[in-house]
Motif scaffolding. Sequence first.
Motif, PDB file in Angstrom:
ATOM      1  N   ALA A   1      -7.325  -0.103  -4.246  1.00 44.68           N
ATOM      2  CA  ALA A   1      -6.279   0.869  -3.943  1.00 44.68           C
ATOM      3  C   ALA A   1      -4.999   0.163  -3.506  1.00 44.68           C
ATOM      4  CB  ALA A   1      -6.745   1.835  -2.859  1.00 44.68           C
ATOM      5  N   MET A   2      -5.132  -0.870  -2.681  1.00 47.25           N
ATOM      6  CA  MET A   2      -3.946  -1.590  -2.218  1.00 47.25           C
ATOM      7  C   MET A   2      -3.279  -2.339  -3.372  1.00 47.25           C
ATOM      8  SD  MET A   2      -4.704  -2.750   1.719  1.00 47.25           S
ATOM      9  CE  MET A   2      -6.198  -3.680   1.478  1.00 47.25           C
ATOM     10  N   LYS A   3      -4.057  -2.864  -4.297  1.00 47.33           N
ATOM     11  CA  LYS A   3      -3.477  -3.513  -5.485  1.00 47.33           C
ATOM     12  C   LYS A   3      -2.721  -2.484  -6.321  1.00 47.33           C
ATOM     13  CE  LYS A   3      -6.820  -7.232  -5.926  1.00 47.33           C
ATOM     14  NZ  LYS A   3      -7.978  -7.747  -6.679  1.00 47.33           N
ATOM     15  N   PHE A   4      -3.288  -1.298  -6.450  1.00 49.35           N
ATOM     16  CA  PHE A   4      -2.622  -0.234  -7.198  1.00 49.35           C
ATOM     17  C   PHE A   4      -1.296   0.133  -6.536  1.00 49.35           C
ATOM     18  CE2 PHE A   4      -1.784   4.285  -7.880  1.00 49.35           C
ATOM     19  CZ  PHE A   4      -1.623   4.283  -9.257  1.00 49.35           C
ATOM     20  N   ILE A   5      -1.303   0.292  -5.219  1.00 50.50           N
ATOM     21  CA  ILE A   5      -0.085   0.655  -4.486  1.00 50.50           C
ATOM     22  C   ILE A   5       0.973  -0.440  -4.660  1.00 50.50           C
ATOM     23  CG2 ILE A   5       0.886   0.981  -2.168  1.00 50.50           C
ATOM     24  CD1 ILE A   5      -1.918   2.274  -1.470  1.00 50.50           C
ATOM     25  N   ALA A   6       0.555  -1.694  -4.536  1.00 53.77           N
ATOM     26  CA  ALA A   6       1.495  -2.812  -4.638  1.00 53.77           C
ATOM     27  C   ALA A   6       2.037  -2.995  -6.052  1.00 53.77           C
ATOM     28  CB  ALA A   6       0.821  -4.098  -4.170  1.00 53.77           C
ATOM     29  N   SER A   7       1.278  -2.547  -7.046  1.00 51.46           N
ATOM     30  CA  SER A   7       1.666  -2.794  -8.440  1.00 51.46           C
ATOM     31  C   SER A   7       2.697  -1.805  -8.977  1.00 51.46           C
ATOM     32  CB  SER A   7       0.432  -2.762  -9.344  1.00 51.46           C
ATOM     33  OG  SER A   7      -0.057  -1.441  -9.460  1.00 51.46           O
ATOM     34  N   ASN A   8       2.999  -0.773  -8.221  1.00 51.28           N
ATOM     35  CA  ASN A   8       4.014   0.172  -8.683  1.00 51.28           C
ATOM     36  C   ASN A   8       4.991   0.475  -7.550  1.00 51.28           C
ATOM     37  OD1 ASN A   8       3.479   2.947  -7.415  1.00 51.28           O
ATOM     38  ND2 ASN A   8       1.450   2.331  -8.106  1.00 51.28           N
TER      39      ASN A   8
END
Length: 148
Positions: free
Chosen positions: A60-67
């Motif tokens: 989830a944190m990777k998803f948040i950071a990626s956009n």
Amino acid sequence: MLKIILLLLLLTPITASACKGHLIGFMGVKDQFDHVAFVEYSDNVGLCGRFFRHNDVNSAMKFIASNKLPYELYGYSLGAVSVRKVLENKKLRRPDFVITIGAYRTTNVNFEEFGVPHINYFDDSGYGQQTRGIFVNATHDANIVTGK
């Protein structure tokens, strides 16, 4: 000529279906989650919903950071602990809003220190909770469906 126009239409992104932001949801133990309520809430606030298992915080944190789109956090039951883990990551930008539902009475859902608007809804598993929130007369697993 018609084929070229059709090809251009297919390659052109449709902005009407683009997300203006994301609702990041975390499921509870054994993937318990009210999917219908989550989709209804995400539709009402105009965000694209995406949910994760409670123990998949890193994804989830990777998803948040990626956009770069705005996002909100939504935690059901043990997913409220996942919400806290995201908020504790100082490298991530803050969500616009946080909502928890059904956090257990000993779960720390006091998010004041993070300076993020939030609301907590507690069911019968939250009686005795010291954090501010709204208590609803419901059993913890009412209308919950397991799995994605």
